[in-house]
Every structure is written in C-alpha cells, then in structure tokens.
Design an enzyme around this catalytic site. Sequence first.
Site, PDB file in Angstrom:
ATOM      1  N   CYS A 166      90.270 -14.331 116.725  1.00 29.09           N
ATOM      2  CA  CYS A 166      91.686 -14.272 117.069  1.00 29.09           C
ATOM      3  C   CYS A 166      92.566 -14.458 115.843  1.00 29.09           C
ATOM      4  CB  CYS A 166      92.039 -15.371 118.053  1.00 29.09           C
ATOM      5  SG  CYS A 166      91.025 -15.397 119.515  1.00 29.09           S
ATOM      6  N   ARG A 171      89.632  -8.903 111.429  1.00 30.14           N
ATOM      7  CA  ARG A 171      88.948 -10.115 111.902  1.00 30.14           C
ATOM      8  C   ARG A 171      88.171  -9.861 113.198  1.00 30.14           C
ATOM      9  NH1 ARG A 171      91.696 -14.759 109.764  1.00 30.14           N
ATOM     10  NH2 ARG A 171      91.226 -16.004 111.571  1.00 30.14           N
ATOM     11  N   TRP A 228      90.072 -12.301 120.550  1.00 28.52           N
ATOM     12  CA  TRP A 228      88.641 -12.006 120.654  1.00 28.52           C
ATOM     13  C   TRP A 228      88.159 -12.880 121.801  1.00 28.52           C
ATOM     14  CZ3 TRP A 228      83.848 -14.457 120.160  1.00 28.52           C
ATOM     15  CH2 TRP A 228      82.755 -13.606 119.948  1.00 28.52           C
ATOM     16  N   ASN A 259      94.530 -19.712 118.974  1.00 29.11           N
ATOM     17  CA  ASN A 259      93.247 -19.273 118.434  1.00 29.11           C
ATOM     18  C   ASN A 259      92.337 -20.500 118.474  1.00 29.11           C
ATOM     19  OD1 ASN A 259      91.153 -18.502 116.778  1.00 29.11           O
ATOM     20  ND2 ASN A 259      92.399 -18.278 114.934  1.00 29.11           N
ATOM     21  N   GLY A 260      91.126 -20.354 119.013  1.00 26.84           N
ATOM     22  CA  GLY A 260      90.208 -21.500 119.070  1.00 26.84           C
ATOM     23  C   GLY A 260      89.669 -21.670 120.477  1.00 26.84           C
ATOM     24  N   GLU A 291      68.633  -8.483 105.755  1.00 27.38           N
ATOM     25  CA  GLU A 291      70.037  -8.107 105.565  1.00 27.38           C
ATOM     26  C   GLU A 291      70.246  -6.623 105.922  1.00 27.38           C
ATOM     27  OE1 GLU A 291      72.736  -9.389 105.388  1.00 27.38           O
ATOM     28  OE2 GLU A 291      74.071  -7.924 104.477  1.00 27.38           O
ATOM     29  N   LYS A 323      72.706  -5.208 108.825  1.00 29.79           N
ATOM     30  CA  LYS A 323      73.758  -4.228 108.536  1.00 29.79           C
ATOM     31  C   LYS A 323      73.675  -3.077 109.525  1.00 29.79           C
ATOM     32  CE  LYS A 323      75.700  -5.892 106.671  1.00 29.79           C
ATOM     33  NZ  LYS A 323      76.094  -7.132 106.116  1.00 29.79           N
ATOM     34  N   GLU A 382      74.489  -4.063 113.262  1.00 25.15           N
ATOM     35  CA  GLU A 382      75.850  -4.462 113.616  1.00 25.15           C
ATOM     36  C   GLU A 382      76.836  -3.297 113.621  1.00 25.15           C
ATOM     37  OE1 GLU A 382      78.020  -7.273 111.118  1.00 25.15           O
ATOM     38  OE2 GLU A 382      76.904  -6.617 109.372  1.00 25.15           O
ATOM     39  N   HIS A 437      50.592  -9.678 113.197  1.00 27.44           N
ATOM     40  CA  HIS A 437      50.649 -10.840 114.093  1.00 27.44           C
ATOM     41  C   HIS A 437      51.557 -10.575 115.299  1.00 27.44           C
ATOM     42  CE1 HIS A 437      48.338 -13.074 111.208  1.00 27.44           C
ATOM     43  NE2 HIS A 437      49.149 -12.611 110.258  1.00 27.44           N
ATOM     44  N   LYS A 453      85.234 -10.571 112.103  1.00 29.47           N
ATOM     45  CA  LYS A 453      84.968 -10.766 110.682  1.00 29.47           C
ATOM     46  C   LYS A 453      84.783 -12.243 110.371  1.00 29.47           C
ATOM     47  CE  LYS A 453      84.693  -9.637 106.330  1.00 29.47           C
ATOM     48  NZ  LYS A 453      83.395  -9.078 105.939  1.00 29.47           N
TER      49      LYS A 453
HETATM   50  O1  M6R Z   1      82.386 -15.581 106.386  1.00 25.14           O
HETATM   51  P1  M6R Z   1      80.922 -15.930 106.450  1.00 25.14           P
HETATM   52  O2  M6R Z   1      80.157 -15.444 105.279  1.00 25.14           O
HETATM   53  O3  M6R Z   1      80.677 -17.382 106.706  1.00 25.14           O
HETATM   54  O4  M6R Z   1      80.390 -15.157 107.731  1.00 25.14           O
HETATM   55  C1  M6R Z   1      79.092 -15.338 108.191  1.00 25.14           C
HETATM   56  C2  M6R Z   1      78.695 -14.223 109.138  1.00 25.14           C
HETATM   57  O5  M6R Z   1      79.520 -14.235 110.270  1.00 25.14           O
HETATM   58  C3  M6R Z   1      78.790 -12.843 108.477  1.00 25.14           C
HETATM   59  O6  M6R Z   1      78.048 -12.790 107.312  1.00 25.14           O
HETATM   60  C4  M6R Z   1      78.304 -11.746 109.436  1.00 25.14           C
HETATM   61  O7  M6R Z   1      76.941 -11.879 109.661  1.00 25.14           O
HETATM   62  C5  M6R Z   1      78.657 -10.370 108.878  1.00 25.14           C
HETATM   63  N1  M6R Z   1      79.346  -9.587 109.856  1.00 25.14           N
HETATM   64  C6  M6R Z   1      77.486  -9.584 108.452  1.00 25.14           C
HETATM   65  O8  M6R Z   1      77.830  -8.334 107.962  1.00 25.14           O
END
Ligand code: M6R
Length: 600
Positions: free
Chosen positions: A2, A27, A73, A99-100, A477, A481, A484, A500, A595
């Site tokens: 948010c 965000r 959000w 927000n929260g 990673e 990527k 997501e 395994h 974000k």
């Molecule tokens: O702002 P941060 O690095 O703490 O965020 C952590 C994760 O939310 C962030 O890396 C998330 O996994 C990304 N969307 C990955 O691309």
Amino acid sequence: MCGIVGYIGDKDTKEILLRGLEKLEYRGYDSAGIAVLNDEGVHVFKEKGRIAALREIVDPASEGSIGIGHTRWATHGVPNRVNAHPHQSSTSRFTLVHNGVIENYEQLKREFLSGHEFISETDTEVIVQMIEKFTEEGLSVEEAFRKALQQLKGSYAIALLDKQDQDTIYVAKNKSPLLVGVGEDCNVVASDAMAMLQVTDQFLELMDKEMVIVTKESTTIKDLDGNVIARQPYTAEIDASDIEKGTYPHYMLKEIDEQPFVIRKIIQNYQDESGKLKLDESIRKAMKEADRLYIVASGTSYHAGLIGKQFIEKMAKIPVEVHIGSEFAYNMPLLSENPLFIFISQSGETADSRAVLVQIKKLGYKALTITNVPGSTLSREADFTLPLYAGPEIAVASTKAYTAQLAVLAILAVDVAQSKGITLEFNPLKELAIVANAMETMCDSKEEMTKIADEYLSAHRNSFFLGRGVDFYVCLEGALKLKEISYIQAEGFAGGELKHGPIALIETDTPVVALATQENVNLSIRGNVKEVVARGANPCIISMKGLEAEGDRFVIPAVHELLAPLVSVVPLQLISYYAALHRGCDVDKPRNLAKSVTVE
Ligand code: M6R
C-alpha cells in the site's frame, strides 16, 4: 505494498495525488483511491485495478487545496471498490487512508464500536470510526486521533482528513513507512519520497508512534502523549530522471541494463584515492569482533545472502548463517556468544526483516544493514549501513539490487579479510571491473536471450534450474525471477539433490536450465544434466568461458569464479523477462506481488 500520498497547498490537488500514486505503482497494488476536500465537502473516488482506471472516474471539476490518496494491496478483504481506501466514518466527517495491518481490529470493534455497521471488510475502517466516536464523546480531533492511535496494535501509516477543517492533514506512523515533505507554500505526505519529488525534495523522517499535524504552512511532529518533537528535514537525493523509464519498454529491462554501471559506481564509492577499499572502521571492528554472522533477508535478498556467506566464509573466515526473515522472527535459532546481524534489503522496509531487527536490538546485539535506501527503516534502526548505490529499483522483480548486494558483500568480505591480515589472491575492485565488462556483453546478447526464452520456456507450464555450489544459489534466484513475472512454475535445485526426489518430475521436453561456472563441480553438474536428458528433458546449459563443452547453449565471459554469480544471473534475468513478455504478462507489476513488503 500500500502507498499513501497527501497534499495541502494551492496547486491542483487531485492531479498531484494521482501523479504521486502513479509513482507508487511500482510498490504493487490492486485498487486505488483519492479524496479531495473543498467547501462542498469531501469528494472520494475509488476504483479496483490500475491508477489509469481511477483517473477515468475522477471528476475533473473536483477542485480543492487538500487531499489524500492511496494504493491498496489487499490484506483484509478482496480487492474491490468498497474495500479500497479512503474509508469514511459513518457521518462522512472523517476520511482516512491506512497502510499496514491492525492486528486487534476485531477486539477494537467489540470494545468501542459494538452495534456499529461497517461498510468494508477492512481492518482500516475501525480506525476512522473510532476517531469519529471519540470526537462525538467530546474530544478534539487531535485528541481523538491520538486516543485512536493508542488503541492500535500492529503496523500503520495513516493520513486523515476532517471535513470541518480544510487546513489540516493528520498523519501517524508505526512500523509502516511514511514521510512528510516540506514544500514552498505547500506540504505533502508520502510513503516514499519518489511520490512527491514532483513537489519537493525536503522530507521529514518519522519515527514509530509519532504523529504529525500538517498544514499548508507548518508540520508539527508529536509523540502519542502530545509532546512536540523538533526535527530538521533532509534532502532526498534522488534524481527525478532515475525514476523514469526513458526509451525502455519496461523498468525491468532498464534496470538489467544498468547493472554494469551500478557495479562501476560501487567500485567508485568503495575505494579511496589510492585505490584501496574504503569501509567504515566501526563496521570492520564489529565484523572482526563477531564470532558468527547472521544474515537475515527475504526473497532475492536472501538469495544474495546465500552467496554472501560463501564470500565471507571463504575470504574473511568468519562463520555465517543465512536466515529467511519471516522464519527467524518466529523461530530464533540458538545464537552464538557474540553475534553480528547483517540485514540485506533492497527497500530497507521489509517487515519480516524489521521484526527480527527489533527483536535482536532488544537483546542488545549490533546490526549492519546492506540496502539500496539508506534513509529506510532497516538502515535507520541498524547500527551501521552499507549502501548499494544502485539507484531506485522500480520493477517488482529485483535485478540490479541483487548484483549490487553481491558486489557489496564481496567488498565487505575482502575488506574484513585484509584487516584480519589474511592474504588474498583477489583484488575485488579489479575483479569487479572485469565483471562489469562481462555484464555489458551479456546485456548486448538480448537477441540470443529472447530466442532461448522462446525455445525453452515461453510455452511451458513448469521448468527446473540446476546448479551446484554458488551456481545452485543463482539457480534459486533465476527460478524466483521466472516464476514471479511469467507465472511459469520454476524450481531451483542443487544438482546432487535431483536423485533424492525432484527427478520424478522430469518428463519429455521439461525445460532444465543448468549453470556451469564452477570448475570443481563442472563435471558433476554435467552428469546431472545427462540424468535429466535420459528422462526426456530439454537442457539449456549456460557455462562460463573456459569450462564450456559441446552443446552448451550459451557461454558467459570468464570472470573470477567467486564473482561468477554476478554475471551468470544476467542471462537468467533476461530469459525471465522475455518469457514473461512473450506470454503477455505485466512484467513490471506482476500479479499479487508488491515491491516493498511492509506487512508481515
Ligand atoms: O526490499 P527487499 O530486498 O527486502 O525485498 C525482499 C523481497 O521481497 C524481494 O527481494 C522479492 O523477492 C523480489 N520481488 C524478488 O524479485
């Protein structure tokens, strides 16, 4: 997550609010709304979906010199117009954005608002209704606001309008980010400075459990007992052009391309005039005094932490544990006698990590935050900060922040090693310069990457990423990527783990991306690829120059083995980007994601 904006001044309030919300789009959100107050009353506009949809329903005639806005959000209640913010009290006197997460909202309903009819499913509505109730009981608005805040358990950033007062926005924060901006003939409120750079670059940091009375001419910070707190604004050092896409179709592609530049900027900022590493002496001391390091992070930053552990253990010879923030917070491991905590976070606002930081501070331990946002909560509340110098990262999928985290972790490891008197055959600044050049070559290979994305991924429902050693961590990673932004199920596995269990999932044509950048496991990972090929998989081997073999699909330029993850991740970022693009996904704003994850 948010986002909040607020404006009080003589310019076009609704336009400033809408533009501010557009800057907060990155965000992540699923509905949005604004409220503008004028002599006729409060005009509230809310819509599910994008800000563009909200723009269409905002009445161009709704002028006013005070207003608030919000991107939501969803946490409590589905994303729809009713649950979107702003929320209003029963008589519409008060209008509020939040927000929260208010953890005790059910209890507050029972205690203060029984018999009251709620319009939305949100936890937020309870706050605005309580404020109205407290004013009806005779409190001034400020007193009612403060009393309501004192009841809240959980996290909040709040902005409140009172229909009877066109001169004031009431603001408060606890655990969720919020800034007050100081402009000329106006003042603003924003979750993030980027939203209000259009008006000012002067911002006041707010601490938890503080409230602010914002008028056009003044900003008065108070604690929840009403004591005034003096604080000077700081200048937000963000170049407005950094938050534009320029000629790029997506922020993600722009940010991938910025990586060589970011690495060079890190080299510049972490060396002194004589070309030696430059690190704060207090950080060096804390690192050397620690008997064990605890890296805490989430998502991509957690993946960077896994590689950071390798750097630190191999070079500085300090044992390191890497923990997911949300797990650590509720399941603290047995700690060593003299631990040092390292928080890695692009945004510096991740609530899961913050929860850990609060806990370990209570225990009296020291913390270092590695972040892209030095004024962020995790940075302010830690003892030390190492900045990433990556510039604002807008795309939800983290790219340049990840490689910047790796570069800074490598510098930290070498610096501490050197100050412990350990001799290393490794000059990080020189090696990072080679990495920056190799990244450039990768960024120039987009045509090949788009082909690989189509050949292996775009039309598939699932995929595997295989690696050993640090390649395994890069695979985690790469898989994150891809999943997501393209919604293709993607899993990263350690090559040796295949037998395994996971190998049961391999079928004819299953895409398997394998990394081969580490000499000591080059043969073993190739053995693992043979195993999946024997079961019908379609393998895409990405190797490093010097270790390549016949049939490899792409060879990345040679860099120091330890730093290979900074380069081998680039093709994975690019193939994820193109796979998502070819599948018609919203690359920069993937579904369900935010974000900055500011709620636990
Ligand atoms: O702002 P941060 O690095 O703490 O965020 C952590 C994760 O939310 C962030 O890396 C998330 O996994 C990304 N969307 C990955 O691309």
